[in-house]
Design a protein around this motif. Structure first.
Motif, PDB file in Angstrom:
ATOM      1  N   PHE A 123      43.274  48.927  43.906  1.00 44.11           N
ATOM      2  CA  PHE A 123      44.032  47.668  43.928  1.00 44.11           C
ATOM      3  C   PHE A 123      43.089  46.469  43.896  1.00 44.11           C
ATOM      4  O   PHE A 123      43.318  45.499  43.153  1.00 44.11           O
ATOM      5  CB  PHE A 123      44.913  47.609  45.179  1.00 44.11           C
ATOM      6  N   VAL A 124      42.017  46.521  44.683  1.00 38.70           N
ATOM      7  CA  VAL A 124      41.058  45.408  44.726  1.00 38.70           C
ATOM      8  C   VAL A 124      40.409  45.219  43.358  1.00 38.70           C
ATOM      9  O   VAL A 124      40.243  44.081  42.882  1.00 38.70           O
ATOM     10  CB  VAL A 124      39.990  45.661  45.807  1.00 38.70           C
ATOM     11  N   VAL A 125      40.050  46.318  42.696  1.00 38.72           N
ATOM     12  CA  VAL A 125      39.434  46.221  41.377  1.00 38.72           C
ATOM     13  C   VAL A 125      40.376  45.537  40.397  1.00 38.72           C
ATOM     14  O   VAL A 125      39.997  44.614  39.662  1.00 38.72           O
ATOM     15  CB  VAL A 125      39.033  47.624  40.867  1.00 38.72           C
ATOM     16  N   TRP A 126      41.637  45.962  40.368  1.00 42.64           N
ATOM     17  CA  TRP A 126      42.592  45.365  39.433  1.00 42.64           C
ATOM     18  C   TRP A 126      42.911  43.910  39.777  1.00 42.64           C
ATOM     19  O   TRP A 126      43.027  43.064  38.889  1.00 42.64           O
ATOM     20  CB  TRP A 126      43.882  46.191  39.411  1.00 42.64           C
ATOM     21  N   PHE A 127      43.039  43.623  41.057  1.00 42.64           N
ATOM     22  CA  PHE A 127      43.340  42.239  41.463  1.00 42.64           C
ATOM     23  C   PHE A 127      42.208  41.303  41.055  1.00 42.64           C
ATOM     24  O   PHE A 127      42.446  40.218  40.499  1.00 42.64           O
ATOM     25  CB  PHE A 127      43.558  42.181  42.977  1.00 42.64           C
ATOM     26  N   THR A 128      40.977  41.712  41.299  1.00 39.87           N
ATOM     27  CA  THR A 128      39.845  40.853  40.955  1.00 39.87           C
ATOM     28  C   THR A 128      39.630  40.795  39.441  1.00 39.87           C
ATOM     29  O   THR A 128      39.206  39.751  38.921  1.00 39.87           O
ATOM     30  CB  THR A 128      38.573  41.371  41.642  1.00 39.87           C
ATOM     31  N   LEU A 129      39.902  41.893  38.733  1.00 38.78           N
ATOM     32  CA  LEU A 129      39.778  41.865  37.276  1.00 38.78           C
ATOM     33  C   LEU A 129      40.763  40.877  36.662  1.00 38.78           C
ATOM     34  O   LEU A 129      40.402  40.059  35.801  1.00 38.78           O
ATOM     35  CB  LEU A 129      40.014  43.261  36.696  1.00 38.78           C
ATOM     36  N   ILE A 130      42.017  40.941  37.076  1.00 42.05           N
ATOM     37  CA  ILE A 130      43.038  40.059  36.500  1.00 42.05           C
ATOM     38  C   ILE A 130      42.759  38.605  36.854  1.00 42.05           C
ATOM     39  O   ILE A 130      42.760  37.719  35.982  1.00 42.05           O
ATOM     40  CB  ILE A 130      44.434  40.489  36.979  1.00 42.05           C
ATOM     41  N   SER A 131      42.524  38.327  38.146  1.00 45.25           N
ATOM     42  CA  SER A 131      42.286  36.941  38.564  1.00 45.25           C
ATOM     43  C   SER A 131      40.969  36.405  38.007  1.00 45.25           C
ATOM     44  O   SER A 131      40.889  35.257  37.555  1.00 45.25           O
ATOM     45  CB  SER A 131      42.295  36.850  40.097  1.00 45.25           C
ATOM     46  N   GLY A 132      39.922  37.239  38.010  1.00 42.10           N
ATOM     47  CA  GLY A 132      38.625  36.792  37.507  1.00 42.10           C
ATOM     48  C   GLY A 132      38.636  36.519  36.014  1.00 42.10           C
ATOM     49  O   GLY A 132      38.102  35.500  35.557  1.00 42.10           O
ATOM     50  N   ASN A 133      39.251  37.412  35.241  1.00 46.65           N
ATOM     51  CA  ASN A 133      39.342  37.184  33.795  1.00 46.65           C
ATOM     52  C   ASN A 133      40.183  35.958  33.477  1.00 46.65           C
ATOM     53  O   ASN A 133      39.869  35.200  32.547  1.00 46.65           O
ATOM     54  CB  ASN A 133      39.939  38.412  33.104  1.00 46.65           C
ATOM     55  N   SER A 134      41.251  35.752  34.218  1.00 44.07           N
ATOM     56  CA  SER A 134      42.103  34.575  33.991  1.00 44.07           C
ATOM     57  C   SER A 134      41.326  33.291  34.246  1.00 44.07           C
ATOM     58  O   SER A 134      41.379  32.349  33.439  1.00 44.07           O
ATOM     59  CB  SER A 134      43.338  34.638  34.895  1.00 44.07           C
ATOM     60  N   LEU A 135      40.611  33.244  35.357  1.00 43.04           N
ATOM     61  CA  LEU A 135      39.834  32.047  35.673  1.00 43.04           C
ATOM     62  C   LEU A 135      38.719  31.832  34.654  1.00 43.04           C
ATOM     63  O   LEU A 135      38.498  30.707  34.185  1.00 43.04           O
ATOM     64  CB  LEU A 135      39.247  32.184  37.078  1.00 43.04           C
ATOM     65  N   MET A 136      38.039  32.897  34.277  1.00 46.59           N
ATOM     66  CA  MET A 136      36.926  32.779  33.333  1.00 46.59           C
ATOM     67  C   MET A 136      37.408  32.283  31.966  1.00 46.59           C
ATOM     68  O   MET A 136      36.823  31.352  31.383  1.00 46.59           O
ATOM     69  CB  MET A 136      36.225  34.132  33.184  1.00 46.59           C
ATOM     70  N   ILE A 137      38.472  32.894  31.441  1.00 43.91           N
ATOM     71  CA  ILE A 137      38.991  32.481  30.133  1.00 43.91           C
ATOM     72  C   ILE A 137      39.516  31.055  30.188  1.00 43.91           C
ATOM     73  O   ILE A 137      39.301  30.261  29.260  1.00 43.91           O
ATOM     74  CB  ILE A 137      40.083  33.458  29.665  1.00 43.91           C
ATOM     75  N   ALA A 138      40.192  30.683  31.282  1.00 45.49           N
ATOM     76  CA  ALA A 138      40.706  29.318  31.423  1.00 45.49           C
ATOM     77  C   ALA A 138      39.558  28.302  31.424  1.00 45.49           C
ATOM     78  O   ALA A 138      39.649  27.242  30.792  1.00 45.49           O
ATOM     79  CB  ALA A 138      41.529  29.197  32.704  1.00 45.49           C
ATOM     80  N   LEU A 139      38.467  28.605  32.114  1.00 46.73           N
ATOM     81  CA  LEU A 139      37.328  27.684  32.158  1.00 46.73           C
ATOM     82  C   LEU A 139      36.692  27.515  30.788  1.00 46.73           C
ATOM     83  O   LEU A 139      36.336  26.400  30.380  1.00 46.73           O
ATOM     84  CB  LEU A 139      36.296  28.190  33.171  1.00 46.73           C
ATOM     85  N   TYR A 140      36.531  28.611  30.056  1.00 50.34           N
ATOM     86  CA  TYR A 140      35.974  28.521  28.707  1.00 50.34           C
ATOM     87  C   TYR A 140      36.885  27.716  27.780  1.00 50.34           C
ATOM     88  O   TYR A 140      36.413  26.896  26.981  1.00 50.34           O
ATOM     89  CB  TYR A 140      35.760  29.919  28.129  1.00 50.34           C
TER      90      TYR A 140
END
Length: 553
Positions: free
Chosen positions: A503-520
């Protein structure tokens, strides 16, 4: 008098006996209550153990019947073995022979150091190919195909009723591939140079063989050619990156050029590193020379196009091409291109196209970032399926490349170490074989930590290089996320329970990718909409942080 003395004594005994009886009765009741509770707890535990046993039996039956490909050839999912396996090639079945003992090749001073295992190529299908043979998984696949068709109908309806025509997102696709003819021309030249490396390597080996008896000249020749090869690789990569800016290529065309450039650089390094190691092991025996056989050009040519980055003279091959399977994978590549077009037109552009021209508040910025959760997840999952499953399997099928383990079951990972190891087997193998092992054996002398950190920073730099030149900006978010937070999450999730860790892996993957793509995306559109100077400082300074700065409301 004696009778009077006896009576109180008798009464005391009776009272004592009554108290003892009451105490025993109370103890008996407590023991019965304790026994009842213990039996209830035992019964509950027995019921739980029985349910777990039944569930394990059901899972074993399902794996034996529906997931039989995983149980029958479980050893084939192992990517590296310290022992050599003999494999019999077959289109549908793989038979493994008994493991043979291998002779150790380490020197006396290296015997205390653990020998790192080697990559093993065996005929096997990809994980998802095997999983999709199960009806339940096939039904989930059909759900995604149905959703894709509904998205295309949604795009068609919006285009027809709003603009009076049906576009299907073709304008976005055409814009993304603008200048692709320049890219194809450059890649033809780059492939010719990669072909030429084979003959340059043969010249080096031939001259070195003639100079074996003169150690000084031989050493000078080896070092000169090494410097020349490193320089060639640097210029090879530099030209590809600069042409993205020279031709002002859009992100998709730039990504094709940069990814192919990096792929060829990794292939050339793998070829030279493997075969140079073989040549350097050849030694003088008395007055005679021992020449190591050079690979054939056909082996090198096949390697350049094979879906692997690890060089071998030969690979396991399938007997025929399944054209239906290959065309299905190619159709998935085309379909995901339209999905990306839909995500860009319906989510990314409406959210960020005016970033820099409009006033941004903290509330609106939060809405934009959270609005990227769903599209970013689609980009992440479709990107994996597009490159590592559809395209790789298409290339492997056309080239009859039998080892299809381009990824493993990363989606079940309970920690980030397993995720990084299983996410992209193709790149991970190259990093392990040519970076990690060389660092471990020659530079850091057995230090796994330093070797692993080197791998992380090299991988993070290459990812950031591709994104930076593809988007024409310097904004090292990927480097920070991958090389910084990625290392931190490996340590943080190492000892988590399996289910919670997943669960932690998926939660951080989804939130981290969303933040990273939004910043770019914010930085990309900010540079499009805001004035940017020509100085070097203006290039490396984030525009999205200062252009129409945030307001409190």
């Amino acid at each position: 008098m004696g009778e009077q003395t006896q009576k109180p004594t008798t009464k005391k005994r009776e009272v004592a006996n009554m108290e003892t009886a009451i105490t025993l009765n109370m103890v008996q009741k407590k023991l019965q209550t304790f026994q009842t509770k213990v039996m209830e707890d035992v019964q509950k535990k027995m019921d739980v153990m029985f349910e777990e046993l039944v569930q394990e039996v059901r899972q074993y039956e399902m794996q034996s019947n529906e997931f039989k490909n995983f149980r029958q050839h479980h050893e084939l999912w192992s990517n590296r073995l310290t022992n050599q396996m003999e494999v019999v090639d077959s289109t549908t079945k793989t038979v493994t022979s008994e493991v043979k003992e291998r002779k150790t090749e380490t020197e006396e001073h290296d015997k205390s150091k653990k020998k790192l295992p080697d990559k093993v190529f065996v005929p096997r299908e990809s994980y998802l190919t095997c999983l999709l043979e199960v009806d339940h998984m096939k039904a989930i696949y059909h759900v995604f195909v149905a959703v894709l068709l509904l998205l295309l109908l949604n795009v068609s309806a919006n285009d027809y009723f709003e603009e009076g025509r049906v576009n299907f997102g073709l304008n976005t696709i055409k814009g993304g591939f603008r200048g692709i003819h320049y890219v194809l021309g450059v890649l033809v030249v780059k492939n010719i140079l990669a072909f030429g490396l084979f003959y340059a390597f043969r010249i080096w080996a031939a001259v070195r063989f003639s100079l074996l008896q003169n150690k000084v000249l031989c050493s000078f020749w080896n070092k000169s050619c090494l410097i020349l090869f490193i320089s060639f690789q640097l210029v090879f990569g530099y030209v590809g990156s600069m042409l993205c800016i020279k031709f002002n290529l859009p992100f998709v065309s730039s990504s094709v050029l940069l990814l192919e450039t990096v792929r060829l650089m990794m292939k050339m390094h793998a070829f030279v590193r493997t075969n140079a190691g073989r040549q350097l092991q050849g030694k003088l025996k008395g007055d005679s020379k021992v020449q190591v056989m050079l690979p054939k050009f056909s082996s090198y040519l096949y390697f350049l196009f094979a879906p692997t980055l690890i060089y071998r003279d030969e690979y396991p091959r399938t007997k025929q091409i399944r054209w239906k399977f290959a065309l299905s994978r190619l159709s998935e590549v085309i379909a995901i291109m339209f999905v990306y077009s839909y995500v860009h037109e319906r989510y990314i552009e409406p959210l960020f196209k005016k970033y820099g021209d409009e006033e941004i508040t903290k509330a609106s910025l939060s809405v934009k970032i959270f609005g990227m959760l769903m599209p970013s997840t689609i980009i992440f999952l479709c990107g994996f399926y597009l490159i590592l499953h559809s395209w790789m399997n298409f290339a492997a099928e056309v080239l009859r490349f039998a080892d299809r383990m381009f990824y493993k079951d990363w989606w079940t990972a309970s920690n980030y170490e397993a995720y990084y190891r299983n996410w992209n087997i193709v790149v991970h193998d190259w990093l392990y074989e040519y970076i990690y092992k060389d660092m471990y054996n020659h530079i850091f002398k057995g230090s796994k930590l330093m070797s692993s950190l080197t791998v992380f920073f090299v991988s993070a730099y290459v990812h950031e290089h591709i994104l930076g030149f593809g988007l024409k900006l310097f904004y090292p978010i990927m480097y920070v996320f991958f090389g910084g937070f990625g290392v931190f999450f490996i340590a943080m999730t190492k000892n988590l329970p399996k289910q919670f860790g997943n669960f932690v892996v998926w939660f951080t993957l989804i939130s981290g990718n969303s933040l990273m793509i939004a910043l770019y995306v914010m930085e990309y559109y900010a540079r499009q909409n805001c004035p940017v100077g020509d100085s070097f400082l203006d290039y490396i300074k984030p525009v999205s942080w200062s252009c129409n700065g945030l307001t409190e409301n």
